[in-house]
Design an enzyme around this catalytic site. Structure first.
Site, PDB file in Angstrom:
ATOM      1  N   SER A 147       0.859  -1.191   0.000  1.00 47.23           N
ATOM      2  CA  SER A 147       0.000   0.000   0.000  1.00 47.23           C
ATOM      3  C   SER A 147       0.888   1.230   0.000  1.00 47.23           C
ATOM      4  O   SER A 147       2.020   1.195   0.508  1.00 47.23           O
ATOM      5  CB  SER A 147      -0.891   0.017   1.257  1.00 47.23           C
ATOM      6  N   TYR A 160      -1.849  -0.887  10.449  1.00 49.16           N
ATOM      7  CA  TYR A 160      -1.911  -1.061   8.999  1.00 49.16           C
ATOM      8  C   TYR A 160      -0.666  -0.492   8.327  1.00 49.16           C
ATOM      9  O   TYR A 160      -0.043  -1.143   7.478  1.00 49.16           O
ATOM     10  CB  TYR A 160      -3.161  -0.377   8.456  1.00 49.16           C
TER      11      TYR A 160
END
Length: 262
Positions: A147, A160
């Site tokens: 990501s 995350y």
């Protein structure tokens, strides 16, 4: 004589393949005549994805698995070995974003660890136990879906962000470590990807993006799973045979756009 499609004899495992980017990846590789195995923790979503893909007459299988659990990953790879004997492509896509954004003082150790166990330990376990199968494959590759959060942050997204940053580093570590076994390892770092239409039937949403949403991307739109899938098809093919240990950012240019507040 017409050349057979590159993926026609390939076995492709996509974790988290029942919804979102994973579902888009499954469709793309199956459309290229690959034999796709999708795994997911959500049985209902897996069954829904299977029905949707088989309506398109695509070769897919669903094997439920929690990639954070070592025994389940071992069982998954054993099943693939029994049914196919080898693996050509492993795509580590499974991930969770929970918990919702919380101030640091409110994030529990259990919440932080849960995200790391799925998003980082999962790819490690899958790579570890898939390796004997990949060694039997043709031009074997691992592709990690990371990501842009690995390189930039929104507030209060500790687990995350940390997990995706770790997965970026795991990518180049695996690339160097598995080179003697001729396994290439790369990553794709998606930015804002609209997955609303790519969910389980009862969870599908019709996306609405404001003018501001679109204009913050230099290309003028939000991304789609197809954008990720097209790059994945290239990186896992022999056309990318000289590429390993790399991370491709696919974000419509958002991370290179400077924003000033007047």
């Amino acid at each position: 004589m017409a050349k057979s499609p590159y993926y026609s004899s390939k076995v492709i495992l996509i974790t988290g393949g029942a919804q979102g980017i994973g579902r888009g990846l499954a469709q793309a590789f199956a459309l290229e005549h690959g034999h796709v195995v999708i795994t997911d923790l959500d049985w209902d979503a897996g069954a829904d994805a299977m029905a949707w893909l088989k309506k398109q007459h695509l070769a897919v299988e669903f094997m439920p698995c929690d990639v954070s659990k070592e025994q389940q990953v071992q069982q998954l790879m054993n099943k693939i070995r029994q049914q196919h004997g080898h693996l050509d492509v492993l795509i580590n896509n499974a991930g969770i974003a929970a918990p919702p954004r919380k101030p640091l003082a409110q994030v529990t150790v259990e919440e932080f660890d849960q995200v790391l166990s799925v998003n980082l330990r999962g790819p490690f376990l899958c790579a570890k136990y898939a390796l004997p199968l990949l060694e039997k494959g043709t031009n074997p590759t691992i592709l990690n879906i990371t990501s842009t959060r690995a390189f930039m942050s929104e507030p209060d997204t500790f687990g995350y962000t940390a997990a995706k940053g770790g997965l970026e580093s795991l990518t180049h570590s695996l690339a160097i470590s598995l080179a003697p076994q001729r396994v290439r390892v790369n990553a794709i770092a998606p930015g804002w990807i609209e997955t609303g239409p790519w969910q389980q039937e009862g969870k599908k949403t019709v996306p609405h993006h404001s003018k501001e949403d679109k204009e913050q991307h230099p290309v003028g739109r939000v991304g789609t799973p197809e954008d990720i899938a097209e790059a994945a098809l290239f990186l896992c093919s022999d056309k990318a045979g000289f590429i390993t240990g790399q991370s491709l950012v696919i974000d419509g240019g958002m991370t290179v756009k400077m924003i000033y507040h007047e």
